[in-house]
Design a protein around this motif. Sequence first.
Motif, PDB file in Angstrom:
ATOM      1  N   THR A 208       0.836  -1.207   0.000  1.00  0.00           N
ATOM      2  CA  THR A 208       0.000   0.000   0.000  1.00  0.00           C
ATOM      3  C   THR A 208       0.873   1.259   0.000  1.00  0.00           C
ATOM      4  N   VAL A 209       1.854   1.289   0.910  1.00  0.00           N
ATOM      5  CA  VAL A 209       2.682   2.493   1.046  1.00  0.00           C
ATOM      6  C   VAL A 209       3.468   2.754  -0.249  1.00  0.00           C
ATOM      7  N   CYS A 210       4.036   1.713  -0.817  1.00  0.00           N
ATOM      8  CA  CYS A 210       4.855   1.895  -2.027  1.00  0.00           C
ATOM      9  C   CYS A 210       3.997   2.336  -3.209  1.00  0.00           C
ATOM     10  N   ALA A 211       2.766   1.818  -3.284  1.00  0.00           N
ATOM     11  CA  ALA A 211       1.867   2.244  -4.367  1.00  0.00           C
ATOM     12  C   ALA A 211       1.573   3.743  -4.217  1.00  0.00           C
ATOM     13  N   GLN A 212       1.315   4.183  -2.977  1.00  0.00           N
ATOM     14  CA  GLN A 212       1.039   5.614  -2.730  1.00  0.00           C
ATOM     15  C   GLN A 212       2.238   6.483  -3.106  1.00  0.00           C
ATOM     16  N   GLN A 213       3.437   5.973  -2.860  1.00  0.00           N
ATOM     17  CA  GLN A 213       4.655   6.762  -3.064  1.00  0.00           C
ATOM     18  C   GLN A 213       5.248   6.569  -4.464  1.00  0.00           C
ATOM     19  N   ASN A 214       4.563   5.750  -5.268  1.00  0.00           N
ATOM     20  CA  ASN A 214       5.067   5.479  -6.612  1.00  0.00           C
ATOM     21  C   ASN A 214       6.443   4.797  -6.595  1.00  0.00           C
ATOM     22  N   VAL A 215       6.581   3.895  -5.660  1.00  0.00           N
ATOM     23  CA  VAL A 215       7.851   3.166  -5.504  1.00  0.00           C
ATOM     24  C   VAL A 215       7.617   1.710  -5.892  1.00  0.00           C
ATOM     25  N   ASP A 216       8.544   1.128  -6.655  1.00  0.00           N
ATOM     26  CA  ASP A 216       8.449  -0.304  -6.985  1.00  0.00           C
ATOM     27  C   ASP A 216       9.153  -1.101  -5.902  1.00  0.00           C
ATOM     28  N   VAL A 217       8.475  -2.132  -5.420  1.00  0.00           N
ATOM     29  CA  VAL A 217       9.077  -2.931  -4.353  1.00  0.00           C
ATOM     30  C   VAL A 217       9.286  -4.377  -4.819  1.00  0.00           C
ATOM     31  N   PHE A 218      10.449  -4.929  -4.499  1.00  0.00           N
ATOM     32  CA  PHE A 218      10.841  -6.268  -4.951  1.00  0.00           C
ATOM     33  C   PHE A 218      11.241  -7.127  -3.751  1.00  0.00           C
ATOM     34  N   TYR A 219      10.884  -8.414  -3.823  1.00  0.00           N
ATOM     35  CA  TYR A 219      11.255  -9.373  -2.774  1.00  0.00           C
ATOM     36  C   TYR A 219      11.794 -10.639  -3.439  1.00  0.00           C
ATOM     37  N   PRO A 220      12.579 -11.407  -2.678  1.00  0.00           N
ATOM     38  CA  PRO A 220      12.849 -12.764  -3.151  1.00  0.00           C
ATOM     39  C   PRO A 220      11.615 -13.619  -2.864  1.00  0.00           C
ATOM     40  N   ARG A 221      11.488 -14.786  -3.539  1.00  0.00           N
ATOM     41  CA  ARG A 221      10.399 -15.697  -3.165  1.00  0.00           C
ATOM     42  C   ARG A 221      10.590 -16.072  -1.687  1.00  0.00           C
ATOM     43  N   ILE A 222       9.500 -16.507  -1.045  1.00  0.00           N
ATOM     44  CA  ILE A 222       9.524 -16.731   0.413  1.00  0.00           C
ATOM     45  C   ILE A 222      10.705 -17.611   0.848  1.00  0.00           C
ATOM     46  N   GLU A 223      10.956 -18.709   0.138  1.00  0.00           N
ATOM     47  CA  GLU A 223      12.019 -19.630   0.606  1.00  0.00           C
ATOM     48  C   GLU A 223      13.417 -19.052   0.428  1.00  0.00           C
ATOM     49  N   PHE A 224      13.554 -17.989  -0.372  1.00  0.00           N
ATOM     50  CA  PHE A 224      14.868 -17.357  -0.508  1.00  0.00           C
ATOM     51  C   PHE A 224      15.008 -16.120   0.379  1.00  0.00           C
ATOM     52  N   CYS A 225      13.995 -15.849   1.229  1.00  0.00           N
ATOM     53  CA  CYS A 225      14.147 -14.774   2.230  1.00  0.00           C
ATOM     54  C   CYS A 225      15.110 -15.263   3.290  1.00  0.00           C
ATOM     55  N   THR A 226      14.879 -16.482   3.781  1.00  0.00           N
ATOM     56  CA  THR A 226      15.793 -17.047   4.782  1.00  0.00           C
ATOM     57  C   THR A 226      17.034 -17.586   4.063  1.00  0.00           C
ATOM     58  N   ASP A 227      17.998 -18.075   4.840  1.00  0.00           N
ATOM     59  CA  ASP A 227      19.290 -18.466   4.268  1.00  0.00           C
ATOM     60  C   ASP A 227      19.142 -19.587   3.241  1.00  0.00           C
ATOM     61  N   ASN A 228      19.930 -19.502   2.191  1.00  0.00           N
ATOM     62  CA  ASN A 228      19.842 -20.471   1.098  1.00  0.00           C
ATOM     63  C   ASN A 228      21.128 -20.451   0.275  1.00  0.00           C
ATOM     64  N   GLY A 229      21.339 -21.488  -0.501  1.00  0.00           N
ATOM     65  CA  GLY A 229      22.537 -21.566  -1.334  1.00  0.00           C
ATOM     66  C   GLY A 229      22.390 -20.794  -2.641  1.00  0.00           C
ATOM     67  N   ALA A 230      21.129 -20.578  -3.069  1.00  0.00           N
ATOM     68  CA  ALA A 230      20.890 -19.942  -4.371  1.00  0.00           C
ATOM     69  C   ALA A 230      21.482 -18.534  -4.428  1.00  0.00           C
ATOM     70  N   MET A 231      21.273 -17.763  -3.367  1.00  0.00           N
ATOM     71  CA  MET A 231      21.770 -16.372  -3.371  1.00  0.00           C
ATOM     72  C   MET A 231      23.306 -16.346  -3.379  1.00  0.00           C
ATOM     73  N   ILE A 232      23.919 -17.383  -2.798  1.00  0.00           N
ATOM     74  CA  ILE A 232      25.386 -17.439  -2.760  1.00  0.00           C
ATOM     75  C   ILE A 232      25.926 -17.843  -4.147  1.00  0.00           C
ATOM     76  N   ALA A 233      25.246 -18.811  -4.777  1.00  0.00           N
ATOM     77  CA  ALA A 233      25.646 -19.218  -6.132  1.00  0.00           C
ATOM     78  C   ALA A 233      25.497 -18.027  -7.087  1.00  0.00           C
ATOM     79  N   TYR A 234      24.401 -17.270  -6.941  1.00  0.00           N
ATOM     80  CA  TYR A 234      24.153 -16.125  -7.814  1.00  0.00           C
ATOM     81  C   TYR A 234      25.221 -15.034  -7.617  1.00  0.00           C
ATOM     82  N   ALA A 235      25.478 -14.677  -6.358  1.00  0.00           N
ATOM     83  CA  ALA A 235      26.506 -13.658  -6.072  1.00  0.00           C
ATOM     84  C   ALA A 235      27.855 -14.150  -6.590  1.00  0.00           C
ATOM     85  N   GLY A 236      28.115 -15.452  -6.443  1.00  0.00           N
ATOM     86  CA  GLY A 236      29.370 -16.035  -6.925  1.00  0.00           C
ATOM     87  C   GLY A 236      29.493 -15.936  -8.433  1.00  0.00           C
TER      88      GLY A 236
END
Length: 335
Positions: free
Chosen positions: A281-309
């Motif tokens: 709601t807040v981001c829509a009001q402020q014209n801001v785009d908001v991005f998240y990882p999928r739920i299982e990649f919010c907590t620790d995971n190997g995917a984000m490390i492989a990607y950064a690597g």
Amino acid sequence: MKILGIETSCDETGVAIYDTEQGLLADMLHSQASLHNLYGGVVPELASREHIHSVVPLIRATLLKANITHTALDGIAYTAGPGLVGALLVGVAIGRSLAYGWNIPAVSINHIEGHLLSPMLEKHPPSFPFIALLISGGHTMLVNAQGFGDYHILGESMDDAAGEAFDKTAKLLGLGYPGGAALSELADSGDKDRFHFPRPMANQPNLNFSFSGLKTFAVNTYRQQGNEQQTKADIARAFVDAVVDTLIIKCKRALQQTGIKTLTVSGGVGANKQLREKLQTVCAQQNVDVFYPRIEFCTDNGAMIAYAGALRLQTGIHESLDFMARPKWALDELS
Ligand code: KG4
Ligand code: ZN
């Protein structure tokens, strides 16, 4: 370029393979939550031992799932910090040794950078510059991310991290460890008007956070009001509303101060549904785009490390055979 990522900084063993052409090929996780739940928090020595048991079988299983053998890999990335030193050493030592044995390059990854880049694993990734709200069990930070490796910390927690405050309050209410998700669930049945907790540091012009007072507020309310189920839900509700409002106040301020119109939210608390709903709601009001990882990649995971690597190894980085775990490793030391 196919990169094997290994994450062992805390209580999850995460392994993944990221391909710069095809995206994520496989991602596997061994959570130690049930082990540490018995003790009400992470026991570092037990975490290290459990990583030792699980990391090699998990690497084998991930290669199998991706339907490749190690000969197809072009590099290995492992979390070298920040985190628990013994736990980190497991991933660093196995990653560096396999890279040596397989004659491919290896790269150390900063865990917080992994979280910061995790929304980029999604179909519609954010583009730089963006404001990153990093909210995990160990860190709470607002970062001005100007580009890959170009990060400026705008504010951070002066005491407990957001996830830590969630976990401590959850423990008080008898919800086990880690209790962030269960606390959020309980808050759903709470009365939003029964208790009002403060929004810490909201009136200060800086972008820092402080959550330990909220936990104390929860403890005191609990002691005064008793442990009837509805009271617990009402306390959970007051706590969640206070954390969510505080995070949003500071995000809005960071966006206004920098003029940036893109926000990313990552780390375990980024999975919180009350936060996601309000931010929408807040981001829509402020014209801001908001991005998240999928739920299982919010907590620790190997995917984000492989990607950064993959991003780091694409730049041609070649680390020496030395390896090091860095229990403290500030995000703005990266380049
Ligand atoms: O990112 P993460 O796996 O750990 C660190 O790198 O520190 O985040 C774990 C934290 C825990 O404190 C957990 O309780 C919290 O994220 N968490 C949540 C939710 N899911 C996980 N907190 C609030 N709401 C959730 N839905
Ligand atoms: Zn993390």
